[in-house]
Design an enzyme around this catalytic site. Structure first.
Site, PDB file in Angstrom:
ATOM      1  N   ARG A 153     138.783  22.697 137.112  1.00 53.63           N
ATOM      2  CA  ARG A 153     139.117  22.291 138.466  1.00 53.63           C
ATOM      3  C   ARG A 153     139.803  20.999 138.116  1.00 53.63           C
ATOM      4  O   ARG A 153     139.287  20.259 137.204  1.00 53.63           O
ATOM      5  CB  ARG A 153     138.104  22.480 139.444  1.00 53.63           C
ATOM      6  N   HIS A 165     148.828  25.693 138.925  1.00 56.10           N
ATOM      7  CA  HIS A 165     147.469  26.306 139.133  1.00 56.10           C
ATOM      8  C   HIS A 165     147.691  27.877 139.121  1.00 56.10           C
ATOM      9  O   HIS A 165     147.527  28.613 140.080  1.00 56.10           O
ATOM     10  CB  HIS A 165     146.893  26.129 140.551  1.00 56.10           C
TER      11      HIS A 165
HETATM   12  N1  LIG Z   1     143.345  27.701 136.791  1.00 54.84           N
HETATM   13  C1  LIG Z   1     142.998  28.930 137.076  1.00 54.84           C
HETATM   14  O1  LIG Z   1     143.861  29.459 137.442  1.00 54.84           O
HETATM   15  C2  LIG Z   1     141.561  29.513 137.120  1.00 54.84           C
HETATM   16  C3  LIG Z   1     141.420  30.781 137.643  1.00 54.84           C
HETATM   17  C4  LIG Z   1     140.115  31.397 137.557  1.00 54.84           C
HETATM   18  C5  LIG Z   1     138.910  30.437 137.288  1.00 54.84           C
HETATM   19  N2  LIG Z   1     139.176  29.002 136.987  1.00 54.84           N
HETATM   20  C6  LIG Z   1     137.971  28.233 136.985  1.00 54.84           C
HETATM   21  O2  LIG Z   1     137.699  28.662 135.842  1.00 54.84           O
HETATM   22  C7  LIG Z   1     136.076  28.354 136.450  1.00 54.84           C
HETATM   23  C8  LIG Z   1     135.283  29.434 135.173  1.00 54.84           C
HETATM   24  O3  LIG Z   1     135.439  30.699 135.725  1.00 54.84           O
HETATM   25  P1  LIG Z   1     134.403  31.930 135.110  1.00 54.84           P
HETATM   26  O4  LIG Z   1     134.771  33.056 136.065  1.00 54.84           O
HETATM   27  O5  LIG Z   1     134.314  31.827 133.643  1.00 54.84           O
HETATM   28  O6  LIG Z   1     132.881  31.389 135.630  1.00 54.84           O
HETATM   29  P2  LIG Z   1     131.469  31.654 135.018  1.00 54.84           P
HETATM   30  O7  LIG Z   1     131.396  33.038 134.695  1.00 54.84           O
HETATM   31  O8  LIG Z   1     130.629  31.241 136.246  1.00 54.84           O
HETATM   32  O9  LIG Z   1     131.145  30.511 133.847  1.00 54.84           O
HETATM   33  C9  LIG Z   1     130.994  29.421 133.852  1.00 54.84           C
HETATM   34  C10 LIG Z   1     130.438  29.027 132.625  1.00 54.84           C
HETATM   35  O10 LIG Z   1     130.341  27.400 132.663  1.00 54.84           O
HETATM   36  C11 LIG Z   1     129.013  27.231 132.222  1.00 54.84           C
HETATM   37  N3  LIG Z   1     128.456  26.018 133.043  1.00 54.84           N
HETATM   38  C12 LIG Z   1     128.237  25.888 134.358  1.00 54.84           C
HETATM   39  N4  LIG Z   1     127.618  24.767 134.509  1.00 54.84           N
HETATM   40  C13 LIG Z   1     127.439  23.984 133.535  1.00 54.84           C
HETATM   41  C14 LIG Z   1     126.839  22.755 133.017  1.00 54.84           C
HETATM   42  N5  LIG Z   1     126.234  21.980 133.884  1.00 54.84           N
HETATM   43  N6  LIG Z   1     126.813  22.628 131.835  1.00 54.84           N
HETATM   44  C15 LIG Z   1     127.080  23.614 130.925  1.00 54.84           C
HETATM   45  N7  LIG Z   1     127.654  24.623 130.994  1.00 54.84           N
HETATM   46  C16 LIG Z   1     128.109  24.883 132.206  1.00 54.84           C
HETATM   47  C17 LIG Z   1     128.203  28.458 132.622  1.00 54.84           C
HETATM   48  O11 LIG Z   1     127.050  28.324 131.783  1.00 54.84           O
HETATM   49  P3  LIG Z   1     125.985  29.681 131.695  1.00 54.84           P
HETATM   50  O12 LIG Z   1     126.804  30.740 130.978  1.00 54.84           O
HETATM   51  O13 LIG Z   1     124.804  29.438 131.135  1.00 54.84           O
HETATM   52  O14 LIG Z   1     125.864  30.015 133.250  1.00 54.84           O
HETATM   53  C18 LIG Z   1     129.206  29.617 131.978  1.00 54.84           C
HETATM   54  O15 LIG Z   1     129.069  29.579 130.753  1.00 54.84           O
HETATM   55  C19 LIG Z   1     135.944  28.814 137.699  1.00 54.84           C
HETATM   56  O16 LIG Z   1     134.842  28.271 138.304  1.00 54.84           O
HETATM   57  C20 LIG Z   1     137.089  28.172 138.040  1.00 54.84           C
HETATM   58  O17 LIG Z   1     136.765  26.923 138.506  1.00 54.84           O
HETATM   59  C21 LIG Z   1     140.503  28.570 137.073  1.00 54.84           C
END
Ligand SMILES: NC(=O)c1ccc[n+]([C@@H]2O[C@H](COP(=O)([O-])OP(=O)(O)OC[C@H]3O[C@@H](n4cnc5c(N)ncnc54)[C@H](OP(=O)(O)O)[C@@H]3O)[C@@H](O)[C@H]2O)c1
Length: 314
Positions: free
Chosen positions: A229, A277
């Protein structure tokens, strides 16, 4: 009164969302926030499907049971201080989302690794350049976030031979990845990360994580790819790290203000590549089905895999 599902998403595709969700969930009445105003009372609304709703809007539905995010991230909902936090949020993830993100990150890691920006510049100047690049097995890629998106990206980079490290909150094992946690783990990962990819959710603990201190901890000549983000990045400190030459380049897909305003200096920085995005968008056909399946499971009282931990913020 029939249970009502209200949709508030980007204007271009909202009619499509209405038709698709109405076809897939005929047992509820599907309405659009603007077009169908007057056809439902706030008390009829039990479900909402949203992208970036204004603060306070979801709190106007006293009988709201569940909200679905048109996206994997939910910071666009949890930014609302009036969000009724007892109402569960389901995020939307799908195989197509994982595939698109994997393509995007692999593309941009390879672009930097094989020096495409310099090669394109050389061609513009009619210069014959021959770079002999290190093998992928000598290039360290650090992934911030090893979740639904980070894990398949790690697998794809591994299959190309890159040395992949990752940072997550709980430190769950991921095949072929050196996993780090906590502030000291982050420093260890950064000290080797020639390519740093941010795939974190936006939460109070991850905002501004891509700042000058982070960039200084990375090796000289390294690069940044941010698909998490915009709030993760301190833009002025990135520009300073690029100007000093400590960072060689950045690919940015997400911004604090979207669309990125024309006057933002990132647009004209030759070391920055901007995408709007689009790293991984929800594909209408499959995204609609995933949302409908999740909502129906919720309505039936079945377990729903992608329920958000509202306290953790993702
Ligand atoms: N640019 C785009 O087109 C696009 C598209 C989709 C998503 N996104 C972004 O990508 C993000 C991630 O998506 P996702 O589906 O992979 O989410 P997810 O499955 O919830 O994975 C999030 C990862 O971040 C880690 N994390 C969260 N808080 C943390 C912290 N304080 N310290 C260290 N690690 C931390 C989590 O750790 P744990 O494994 O321990 O829970 C997990 O490994 C979304 O929230 C969104 O903002 C962007």
């Amino acid at each position: 009164m029939m249970n009502t599902l209200v949709i508030r998403v980007d204007p271009e595709r909202r009619t499509w969302w209405k038709q698709t969700l109405q076809d897939l969930i005929p047992e509820v009445k599907v309405v659009l926030k603007d077009e169908d105003e007057g056809e439902y009372a706030p008390s009829d609304v039990k479900y909402a499907v949203v992208w970036n709703p204004p603060n306070g809007w979801l709190a106007t539905f006293p009988n709201l049971k569940c909200v679905a995010s048109v996206g994997a991230g939910v910071s666009h909902i949890l930014k609302d201080p009036n969000y009724p936090r007892s109402v569960p949020i389901i995020r939307t993830v799908s195989e197509s989302l994982r595939m698109r993100m994997t393509e995007y990150v692999v593309l941009h890691v390879l672009r930097f690794h094989r020096r495409l920006p310099e090669i394109e510049q050389a061609q513009a100047e009619r210069k014959w350049v021959q770079y002999i690049e290190p093998l992928a097995s000598d290039v360290h890629v650090g992934l911030l976030g090893l979740g639904n998106l980070g894990a398949p990206v790690a697998a794809a980079l591994n299959s190309l031979g890159y040395r992949v490290s990752g940072w997550s909150r709980r430190g769950n094992a991921v095949d072929g990845v050196r996993v780090f946690t906590g502030p000291s783990g982050l420093q260890e990962l950064l000290s080797e990360a020639e390519v740093l990819v941010c795939m974190l959710p936006q939460t109070p603990s991850t905002e501004n994580i891509l700042d000058g201190e982070t960039f200084s901890a990375m090796p000289a000549g390294s690069v940044l790819i941010n698909v998490g983000r915009g709030e993760h990045l301190v833009e002025a400190e990135l520009l300073a790290a690029l100007d000093s030459g400590h960072l060689r380049g950045a690919t940015l897909d997400v911004f604090r203000e979207e669309p990125l305003p024309a006057e933002n200096p990132l647009w004209s920085n030759p070391k920055v590549l901007i995408t709007g995005h689009t790293a991984s968008a929800i594909e209408p056909a499959t995204g609609g089905r995933v949302i409908a399946d999740n909502l129906r499971a919720f309505m039936n009282g079945d377990s729903v895999r992608d329920i958000v931990d509202i306290e953790q913020g993702y």
